[in-house]
Enzyme design. Sequence first.
Site, short mmCIF file in Angstrom:
data_model
loop_
_atom_site.label_atom_id
_atom_site.label_comp_id
_atom_site.label_asym_id
_atom_site.label_seq_id
_atom_site.Cartn_x
_atom_site.Cartn_y
_atom_site.Cartn_z
CG ASP A 162 3.32 2.41 -3.06
OD1 ASP A 162 3.27 2.82 -1.89
OD2 ASP A 162 2.46 1.63 -3.52
CB THR A 163 3.67 6.91 -0.14
OG1 THR A 163 2.50 6.10 -0.14
CG2 THR A 163 3.25 8.34 0.11
#
Length: 522
Positions: A237-238
């Site tokens: 997700d980063t």
Amino acid sequence: MSGTPAPYAAVDLGASSGRVMVGRVGPGTLELSEAHRFPNRPVRLPEGLRWDILALYAGILDGLRAAGQVDSVGIDSWAVDHGLLDADGVLLGNPVHYRDSRTDGVAEKLWATLPPEELYAATGLQYAPFNTLYQLLAARSTRQYASAARLLLLPDLLTHWLTGTEGTELTNASTTQLIDPRTRDWAHGVAERAGVDLGLFAPLRQPGDPAGMLRPEVLEETGLTGPVPVTAVASHDTASAVVAVPAGQERFAYICTGTWSLAGLELTAPVLTEDSRAANFTNELGIDGTVRYLRNIMGLWLFQECVRAWGDPDLGALLRGAAAVPGLRSVIDAGDPAFLAPGRMPERIAAACRATGQPVPGTPAETTRCILDSLALAHRRAVRDAQRLAGHPVDVVHIVGGGTRNTLLCQLTADACGLPVVAGPTEAAALGNVLVQARAHGKAGDLADMRRLLARTQAPTRYTPQGDTARWRAAEARYGRTPRATPAGPVRTSQEQHHAGHPGRPADPGHSRPPGRGRRSP
């Protein structure tokens, strides 16, 4: 890139909740709405801390049903955790939570034959006791591991259940400590020396690659009309959040904010020096050949825990009160592992100030100001260190994620760094997920085009630095501890399930509640 806006479902999973968002992308259009949100409650079983992966899958199905007809589905989540499947493709138990104690002492045993300096030079990954490599070494003597024919990282496992296909998405694979960031392929030498069978992993796939079609049973369960493709996105997700940094041609740093802060640079090559390892910077892979060179910082977890201790006060009033408190009166080291565990956070912050001979915060507003000043200091150090270690100067800092709602933190970060801050978007991970899908289906251009679209449609806020950075240098000297690679593992308590943490990235860099209440994952 033409036609009317097309809908894409972004499944975005964090350590304390998940959601399905619907993004619509077309010429000059980028819109995002929430279809469904559901809790993520890890469970402590007799054998240890586990993810309730079936509840997450059920939440995804409910979310797709609520989203309605879409042109594609993509999944992003936290890093490092995985499921083991047998030869028939059946999951061999609930995936282990990265905060489970099974990895205690594992790194030190590996370092006896593969020193940390050599490991970093080969993989560029920061030390974290929960990296997939250490998890696999901890599991090697178990019956479950002996029965495993396949390992799928969590977004790939959920994609497998939706489509029946198998793959290992690259941005997430780069957090396993088994990828060479120079070749963007498996680090075969590391795996061989560590005794890890890379045959357990499905073939690597890139963000934007096709990942199959929703199975007929999934279509029936969700009410969707097929065929509906699933697209591999930047599934860490980063990595998705960094896609959604609305930077132009300027030299920029980014900070993904939420329960954790991830602060660093977007580079074209990794930094594998000993100085970089000692400063505990990590080289994780992004889309289009990029490297996410960053440091993990404690983030708004400090504030969230204080709010919980104070009984959920009025956040607006609390932040207004903090803004009125004289700045830099007391600061703490936001990277100190002493603050990792939940519980009694205001008292622990007071004790840290007392131990360093600083004024002890006496009110919630004073404690909040201490936290925000300290986070701004940590952001300053990470941005400064990244520039020095990478030889890559920056002119602006982009803040994305839940912390963008905290205007005081954004302004303090600008003041501390002595650089303008551009804050937004808040829903960065979901937007990055959607944009990668849209590009794969011809509705968006290259990374620069995606960022121009973000800048036009998401209305970021600009903060100009105020005051002299000399006072920030003086405040920083009060504790002066440089973050370093260390074998100290995470603190674990009976309240573990309330802590949204992140292996290799913030626990919710992009999905916090107002202002500063987040849920993000490894």
